[in-house]
Scaffold this motif. Structure first.
Motif, PDB file in Angstrom:
ATOM      1  N   PHE A  66      -0.578  -3.355  10.208  1.00 35.54           N
ATOM      2  CA  PHE A  66      -0.769  -4.726   9.729  1.00 35.54           C
ATOM      3  C   PHE A  66      -0.475  -4.802   8.241  1.00 35.54           C
ATOM      4  N   TYR A  67      -0.265  -6.018   7.802  1.00 38.65           N
ATOM      5  CA  TYR A  67       0.098  -6.226   6.403  1.00 38.65           C
ATOM      6  C   TYR A  67      -1.076  -6.838   5.644  1.00 38.65           C
ATOM      7  N   ASP A  68      -1.372  -6.272   4.505  1.00 41.45           N
ATOM      8  CA  ASP A  68      -2.434  -6.795   3.657  1.00 41.45           C
ATOM      9  C   ASP A  68      -1.779  -7.242   2.344  1.00 41.45           C
ATOM     10  N   THR A  69      -2.015  -8.471   1.938  1.00 48.14           N
ATOM     11  CA  THR A  69      -1.299  -8.991   0.763  1.00 48.14           C
ATOM     12  C   THR A  69      -1.622  -8.190  -0.502  1.00 48.14           C
ATOM     13  N   LEU A  70      -2.774  -7.546  -0.499  1.00 46.32           N
ATOM     14  CA  LEU A  70      -3.195  -6.820  -1.690  1.00 46.32           C
ATOM     15  C   LEU A  70      -2.841  -5.335  -1.593  1.00 46.32           C
ATOM     16  N   ARG A  71      -2.814  -4.836  -0.369  1.00 48.18           N
ATOM     17  CA  ARG A  71      -2.664  -3.389  -0.171  1.00 48.18           C
ATOM     18  C   ARG A  71      -1.363  -2.989   0.514  1.00 48.18           C
ATOM     19  N   GLY A  72      -0.552  -3.984   0.870  1.00 46.77           N
ATOM     20  CA  GLY A  72       0.743  -3.681   1.501  1.00 46.77           C
ATOM     21  C   GLY A  72       0.597  -3.355   2.981  1.00 46.77           C
ATOM     22  N   ASN A  73       1.564  -2.578   3.483  1.00 53.27           N
ATOM     23  CA  ASN A  73       1.539  -2.234   4.910  1.00 53.27           C
ATOM     24  C   ASN A  73       0.487  -1.172   5.173  1.00 53.27           C
ATOM     25  N   ILE A  74      -0.290  -1.394   6.199  1.00 46.80           N
ATOM     26  CA  ILE A  74      -1.344  -0.431   6.543  1.00 46.80           C
ATOM     27  C   ILE A  74      -1.087   0.022   7.980  1.00 46.80           C
ATOM     28  N   ASN A  75      -1.278   1.296   8.185  1.00 46.83           N
ATOM     29  CA  ASN A  75      -1.034   1.853   9.507  1.00 46.83           C
ATOM     30  C   ASN A  75      -2.221   2.732   9.881  1.00 46.83           C
ATOM     31  N   ILE A  76      -2.864   2.416  10.980  1.00 46.88           N
ATOM     32  CA  ILE A  76      -4.007   3.229  11.400  1.00 46.88           C
ATOM     33  C   ILE A  76      -3.721   3.722  12.817  1.00 46.88           C
ATOM     34  N   ASN A  77      -3.887   5.015  13.018  1.00 50.02           N
ATOM     35  CA  ASN A  77      -3.610   5.535  14.354  1.00 50.02           C
ATOM     36  C   ASN A  77      -4.809   5.282  15.264  1.00 50.02           C
ATOM     37  N   PHE A 124      -3.718 -10.690   6.338  1.00 51.68           N
ATOM     38  CA  PHE A 124      -5.006 -10.216   5.814  1.00 51.68           C
ATOM     39  C   PHE A 124      -4.973  -9.997   4.307  1.00 51.68           C
ATOM     40  N   THR A 125      -6.106 -10.237   3.687  1.00 50.43           N
ATOM     41  CA  THR A 125      -6.309  -9.851   2.289  1.00 50.43           C
ATOM     42  C   THR A 125      -7.709  -9.248   2.218  1.00 50.43           C
ATOM     43  N   HIS A 126      -7.764  -7.965   1.978  1.00 52.31           N
ATOM     44  CA  HIS A 126      -9.079  -7.312   1.863  1.00 52.31           C
ATOM     45  C   HIS A 126      -9.378  -7.111   0.385  1.00 52.31           C
ATOM     46  N   ASN A 129      -4.303 -17.649  -6.947  1.00 53.11           N
ATOM     47  CA  ASN A 129      -3.137 -17.055  -6.329  1.00 53.11           C
ATOM     48  C   ASN A 129      -3.543 -15.677  -5.793  1.00 53.11           C
ATOM     49  N   LEU A 130      -3.238 -15.423  -4.533  1.00 53.91           N
ATOM     50  CA  LEU A 130      -3.634 -14.121  -3.961  1.00 53.91           C
ATOM     51  C   LEU A 130      -2.985 -12.965  -4.701  1.00 53.91           C
ATOM     52  N   ASP A 131      -1.805 -13.226  -5.313  1.00 55.79           N
ATOM     53  CA  ASP A 131      -1.112 -12.153  -6.029  1.00 55.79           C
ATOM     54  C   ASP A 131      -1.874 -11.694  -7.265  1.00 55.79           C
ATOM     55  N   ASN A 132      -2.753 -12.538  -7.760  1.00 55.22           N
ATOM     56  CA  ASN A 132      -3.482 -12.159  -8.975  1.00 55.22           C
ATOM     57  C   ASN A 132      -4.843 -11.528  -8.697  1.00 55.22           C
ATOM     58  N   LEU A 133      -5.056 -11.137  -7.456  1.00 51.70           N
ATOM     59  CA  LEU A 133      -6.308 -10.424  -7.147  1.00 51.70           C
ATOM     60  C   LEU A 133      -6.125  -8.963  -7.573  1.00 51.70           C
ATOM     61  N   THR A 134      -7.235  -8.333  -7.938  1.00 47.93           N
ATOM     62  CA  THR A 134      -7.123  -6.928  -8.346  1.00 47.93           C
ATOM     63  C   THR A 134      -7.671  -6.013  -7.266  1.00 47.93           C
ATOM     64  N   LYS A 135      -7.076  -4.837  -7.182  1.00 48.63           N
ATOM     65  CA  LYS A 135      -7.488  -3.890  -6.157  1.00 48.63           C
ATOM     66  C   LYS A 135      -8.721  -3.096  -6.577  1.00 48.63           C
ATOM     67  N   SER A 136      -8.883  -2.937  -7.893  1.00 48.71           N
ATOM     68  CA  SER A 136      -9.997  -2.093  -8.327  1.00 48.71           C
ATOM     69  C   SER A 136     -11.316  -2.850  -8.185  1.00 48.71           C
ATOM     70  N   PRO A 137     -12.395  -2.128  -7.943  1.00 46.37           N
ATOM     71  CA  PRO A 137     -13.673  -2.808  -7.736  1.00 46.37           C
ATOM     72  C   PRO A 137     -14.145  -3.540  -8.994  1.00 46.37           C
ATOM     73  N   ALA A 138     -14.867  -4.609  -8.792  1.00 49.44           N
ATOM     74  CA  ALA A 138     -15.349  -5.396  -9.923  1.00 49.44           C
ATOM     75  C   ALA A 138     -16.808  -5.028 -10.189  1.00 49.44           C
ATOM     76  N   ILE A 139     -17.164  -4.999 -11.468  1.00 50.79           N
ATOM     77  CA  ILE A 139     -18.548  -4.653 -11.823  1.00 50.79           C
ATOM     78  C   ILE A 139     -19.313  -5.934 -12.164  1.00 50.79           C
ATOM     79  N   TYR A 140     -20.420  -6.104 -11.513  1.00 49.87           N
ATOM     80  CA  TYR A 140     -21.244  -7.295 -11.737  1.00 49.87           C
ATOM     81  C   TYR A 140     -21.994  -7.158 -13.066  1.00 49.87           C
ATOM     82  N   ASP A 141     -21.907  -8.202 -13.888  1.00 45.86           N
ATOM     83  CA  ASP A 141     -22.517  -8.143 -15.211  1.00 45.86           C
ATOM     84  C   ASP A 141     -23.252  -9.464 -15.463  1.00 45.86           C
TER      85      ASP A 141
END
Ligand code: GLU
Length: 456
Positions: free
Chosen positions: A151-162, A223-225, A286-298
């Motif tokens: 499946f394709y994830d807009t943030l993570r690209g193509n994902i393949n799970i066996n 999907f966008t995770h 814009n979904l393209d401006n989401l970041t992959k790294s985790p966000a820290i709550y402050d």
């Protein structure tokens, strides 16, 4: 393609911040694309779901101003549909009844643990054709062997799970309720959801849901995770490391727009901009401006965002939010403008405007004591006499000027006058600047409050 999204909380507690952010991302994305936003309540975990929690979730969303075009659809009201599809899967050979008891499963899990192996259901009932009467059963999905689930994830690209990492997972429990992966995939396909935006903790579920989509002959959505929100200690955000519920924030005087702004910026950005109106966020999201790294709550940043929004809020709007009456004669706009500049939240703002609520100000014993000395009384009396020189208190500049020449003449320090004056005029230690206070209440109320003090 028409954009259709959904927010699908499980009512098993109040909305946590990760879920609120998921709702916000879906909301902004859908509004920006002029799509349809659906609310779906996933209450198929009978033991953990509650009506209380459902009401809390609905209240929080309403308070935040996150509105929906359809729903809430309640999954527990759609059980017949899931059951019928599960039975159809059995008929088609896509799923099967499993009569293994929970004790037997428990034993298998324990022996797997003893052998340091990961438990996997051994497909005991996969090819059996007998149906022992009177026994409880679950329906399990026939997971194919060694199949690449892509499946394709807009943030993570193509994902393949066996598929070999999955087992024959349950789709219908023995209580007749579907499991999350089953009912979610059915609803997402029946509701024609085009985009699923949710936390990356659901990545491992997605492969199972894709298998269900395939069995339903439906194309999966895009999907966008999104990354997780972590506490300052870098572990998953929870009550223990600072997470609060929307009700907590509401009680603490945080504006809905501040929460939306702060959470939207956790994991999404638009250059260096920090403060956004809702319309701006909708326009810029814009979904393209989401970041992959985790966000820290402050929380201190949230507090800063909140005070920035408080400064920007229109007075008319603010009066409604504060549900506050102002004493006749008060310059309400001036009072709100001065209070907004200083307030860190709505509670502090309201507290700092207490002196505008009624003609009388009440002083506690400690305050009374601090202004009851002979020196203070003389100073205030002298300042009062000086103030008679001004016909109007409209201009803050005039009051400042009056004060400065008074201090010079009497050789006094600012705090010797301002501190007692603030107490006498407001009954509070938190309030706008002293010149503003005098100007806000105006000459008449100023005179009354000072005279009342001098008569004490
Ligand atoms: N009910 C799920 C949850 O609250 C929804 C996940 C999803 O968006 O599919 O985590």
């Amino acid at each position: 393609m028409d954009i259709i999204t959904r927010f699908a909380p499980s009512p098993t507690g109040s909305l946590h911040l990760g879920a609120v952010r998921t709702a916000i991302f879906n909301y902004l994305f859908t509004r920006k694309n002029k799509g349809k936003f659906i609310l779906r309540i996933e209450d198929t975990d009978q033991e953990r779901s509650s009506l209380d929690s459902l009401n809390q979730i609905l209240d929080s969303l309403r308070w935040l101003g996150i509105d929906f075009d359809e729903g809430p659809y309640i999954q527990s009201e759609r059980l017949e549909n899931y059951r019928a599809i599960a039975e159809e899967f059995v008929k088609k050979g896509l799923a099967y009844r499993c009569y293994m008891t929970s004790e037997e499963i428990q034993q298998l899990k324990e022996s797997a643990q003893k052998e340091n192996k990961v438990y996997k259901y051994p497909r005991t009932w996969r090819d059996r054709t007998d149906n022992p009467p009177g026994l409880d059963y679950v329906i399990r999905f026939k997971t194919p062997d060694n199949k690449d689930i892509k499946f394709y994830d807009t943030l993570r690209g193509n994902i393949n799970i066996n598929s070999d990492v999955l087992d024959d997972f349950i789709i219908l429990k023995s209580d007749g309720y579907p499991t999350y992966n089953f009912s979610t995939a059915i609803d997402d396909s029946e509701m024609n959801i085009s985009n699923i935006i949710r936390g990356e903790d659901h990545l491992s579920n997605t492969s199972k849901q894709i298998l269900i989509f395939n069995s339903l002959d439906k194309t999966p959505p895009t999907f966008t995770h999104v990354s997780m929100i972590l506490g300052k200690d870098k572990s998953k955000l929870s009550k223990r490391n600072g997470s609060k519920s929307i009700e907590d924030f509401k009680k603490e005087g945080v504006l809905p727009i501040s929460i939306i702004n702060y959470l939207a910026r956790l994991g999404w950005s638009h250059g260096d901009q920090e403060i956004f109106t809702l319309d701006e966020m909708i326009e810029l999201f814009n979904l393209d401006n989401l970041t992959k790294s985790p966000a820290i709550y402050d929380e201190s940043k949230l507090s800063w965002v909140n005070s920035s929004h408080i400064k920007n809020i229109e007075n008319k709007e603010l009066i409604k939010i504060l549900e506050m009456d102002f004493f006749h004669g008060i310059d309400v706009n001036q009072a709100l403008n001065a209070a907004k500049e200083k307030a860190k939240d709505l509670l502090a703002l309201k507290e700092s405007l207490k002196f505008c609520k009624s003609e009388e100000v009440s002083l506690d014993n400690e305050m009374l004591e601090s202004i009851s000395t002979k020196e203070v009384r003389e100073t205030i009396n002298d300042f009062y006499v000086e103030s008679l020189k001004l016909d109007s208190f409209e201009k803050v500049e005039d009051i400042k000027h009056l004060m400065n020449s008074f201090l010079d003449k009497k050789n006094l320090k600012m705090k010797q006058v301002a501190l007692p004056l603030r107490i006498i005029l407001t009954g509070s230690k938190v309030s706008p600047g002293i010149y503003e206070i005098i100007s806000i209440i105006g000459k008449e109320i100023f005179n009354r409050r000072i005279k009342k003090y001098l008569e004490l």
